[in-house]
Design an enzyme around this catalytic site. Sequence first.
Site, PDB file in Angstrom:
ATOM      1  N   GLU A 244       0.580  -1.292  -0.080  1.00  0.00           N
ATOM      2  CA  GLU A 244      -0.303   0.248   0.057  1.00  0.00           C
ATOM      3  C   GLU A 244       0.748   1.247  -0.363  1.00  0.00           C
ATOM      4  OE1 GLU A 244      -4.441  -1.809   1.639  1.00  0.00           O
ATOM      5  OE2 GLU A 244      -2.775  -0.546   2.860  1.00  0.00           O
TER       6      GLU A 244
ATOM      7  N   GLU B 293      -5.180  -8.268  -0.705  1.00  0.00           N
ATOM      8  CA  GLU B 293      -5.634  -8.343   0.269  1.00  0.00           C
ATOM      9  C   GLU B 293      -7.631  -7.766  -0.031  1.00  0.00           C
ATOM     10  OE1 GLU B 293      -4.276  -5.469   3.324  1.00  0.00           O
ATOM     11  OE2 GLU B 293      -2.120  -5.878   2.542  1.00  0.00           O
TER      12      GLU B 293
END
Length: 480
Positions: free
Chosen positions: A186, A379
């Site tokens: 991320e 995810e």
Amino acid sequence: MGFRDDFLWGGAVAANQVEGAWNVDGKGMSVADVASYNPNAGNDYRKQVAVDSKKVEEAIKDQSDTFYPKRRGIDMYHRYKEDIKLFAEMGFKVFRFSIAWTRLFPTGEETKPNPKGVAYYQDVIAELRKYGIEPLVTLSHYEMPLNLAVKYNGWADKRVIDDFTRFAKVCFESFSDVKYWLTFNEIDSVTRHPFISAGIIPDRSDNLEQDEYQALHNQFVASSIVTKMCHEMIPGSQVGCMLTKLTTYPATAKPEDVLAAFNKNTMNYYCADVQVKGRYPKLVLDFFKKNGIKLDATEEELKLLRENTVDFISFSYYMSLLAAGDESGLEMTSGNTVVGGKNPYLPTTEWGWTVDPVGLRISLLELYDRYEKPLFVVENGMGTKDVLNADGTIHDDYRINYFKQHFSEMKKAVDAGVDLLGYTSWAPIDLISASTSQMSKRYGFIYVDIDDNGDGTKKRYKKDSFYWYRDVIANNGKEL
């Protein structure tokens, strides 16, 4: 059409949320080791992950794990064989995990790695291979050496690039049979939680926004260097970037709201743009100019970005958000370290995260249309409170329903032409929450008997969703 025959089903974790053993076998302190238990922050991530110099100093002095749950994790460091055996029982094709930088280089500045750290991950990978599970390794997942944060203010300083590339080189040498790699988890989150993502201690920055974007640039450069290195050292390897997919809708059809959503999505995409296209988007460069952000970026660095792009795009997807030209009338919500408008048409979890399966299909279509490169959902999941019954069962139909809806939308995206490599749920086993450091916010198909205070047997129990996911993998998503 359905999912490809070699579709990679599995699960994902981060070392700092599962391993524990924070000071065992020569491991040094990471930024995750100063993340305190903070359930009273509510759903505002800005309060959950708030840190300053004083808090860092206090955490360094406190060498217990009482208030720092990530230090103890779920003890996967000692129980990885048991956990991987359970993953194999579910039929995992892939397991995404991260290498704790400080297990290999305790301060980040050593010239030679800690042999016990290297041996641990070699053992983990060997155990995965024993069951035919493909490793998907993240090099940096919110666990940079604390020393580099304190000494250099983290990734705001270019000197960290060399420390990271030295770490990555050892990973490629030591784990050379790993095919799939991710550079930064991320990566876009640097501007939302600069300490966790980039080791920046905000009260040490004269201009925090400037330092955040410089840190991002330094990570882009490091990512390009290690992508090149990986391709040269491990023939046939695949390196991906990792984006927080923050799908944002306009709150209404008002042009001002549509424009606000466009601006949010543009800034969300820009990190992937740099790593996939090899250059900064013109609209983002204009944003820098208008906001007085001046990157220290050399021609050599920009050349590295152009010539060493990633092979695939991976991303996390948990929720969608609303944007408006005037946000004063919006009800706000927070989830996965971002705050945005709450969509009144969508249900929410116990932690206030909106549940939007169709948003996952939209995300897949948008990403594939924009980049035309393979995608990987690395995810996706929901944090809820689970009940362990006296007979050892955990009935979690709500989790099964959540995944069933999201897998159905994934299948529709694939049928529309999206090239999807695989899917790793967050998370296959209960772990410490990234934001609040709670254990009661449970994600897994496997229940871990540990509470928020760290008390419990650590015993693993199979939830109903364990058996359901096993069947989904067995039939490759044909029957949900």
